[in-house]
Design an enzyme around this catalytic site. Sequence first.
Site, mmCIF file in Angstrom:
data_model
loop_
_atom_site.group_PDB
_atom_site.id
_atom_site.type_symbol
_atom_site.label_atom_id
_atom_site.label_comp_id
_atom_site.label_asym_id
_atom_site.label_seq_id
_atom_site.Cartn_x
_atom_site.Cartn_y
_atom_site.Cartn_z
ATOM 1 N N VAL A 1 0.796 -1.141 0.078
ATOM 2 C CA VAL A 1 0.052 0.007 0.129
ATOM 3 C C VAL A 1 0.945 1.174 -0.167
ATOM 4 O O VAL A 1 1.811 1.009 0.426
ATOM 5 C CB VAL A 1 -1.013 -0.035 1.190
ATOM 6 C CG1 VAL A 1 -2.049 -0.957 1.337
ATOM 7 C CG2 VAL A 1 -0.059 -0.135 2.421
ATOM 8 N N SER A 2 0.454 2.438 -0.355
ATOM 9 C CA SER A 2 1.105 3.479 -0.511
ATOM 10 C C SER A 2 1.175 4.257 0.972
ATOM 11 O O SER A 2 2.181 4.873 1.365
ATOM 12 C CB SER A 2 0.775 4.507 -1.441
ATOM 13 O OG SER A 2 0.562 3.880 -2.728
#
Length: 227
Positions: A12-13
């Site tokens: 995930v960012s």
Amino acid sequence: MANGRFISYLRVSTDRQGRSGLGLEAQRSAVTDYLNGGAWTLVAEVVEVESGANSERPELAGALALCRAHRATLVVAKLDRLARDAHFLLGLSKAGVDFVACDMPSANRMTVGIMAVVAEEERRMISARTKAALAAAKARGQVLGGFRGRTGTAEDAAKARAARGRNADAQAEALAPILARIDPNGTASLRTVAAALAAENVPTPSGRGTWTPTAVARLRARLAPTS
């Protein structure tokens, strides 16, 4: 039906993406659903908290190293989300590691190799268009720059450190059986153990470089029971 050993790789960012359909829980659920049934073992889960704009993937390198150490298959939840990430795709294509994507189980090394070429070209074209648009805006006298978004908080940094720590623990646990076989009594010198690991081509926890006495000492320290 899934069979064999697997290493899951989730990315995930930001931690806040957990609230979206692309968050960690959604990816973890997709992996669980895919593996449901059969005779399989999930050796480790590797989590990468990294912006898609950053080409460095240290946790991916670690996941691939674990796959090689355990002769395991890398499982990712959504290959389509990463289809424009050339670094990720090339890493899969060149790693010599079997993998499966839950949303695209028919994908293979040739498939991701082609995707990587397309992704790199798309990235180049997007960069060129962005630069042209910025140049045109500047020529019109528009002021560029300024703050967008928000700066990372101490809580964000703490969560990122915790994620890295969990991944490091998982990598150490994955290497523990190999270390126990090479040095069952824990009395061999650091240099001897490093040489044995290198001789067996066991990847380092980071997936980069070669084994050193310092790396062995760090591995032992991470595996040592805490009081």
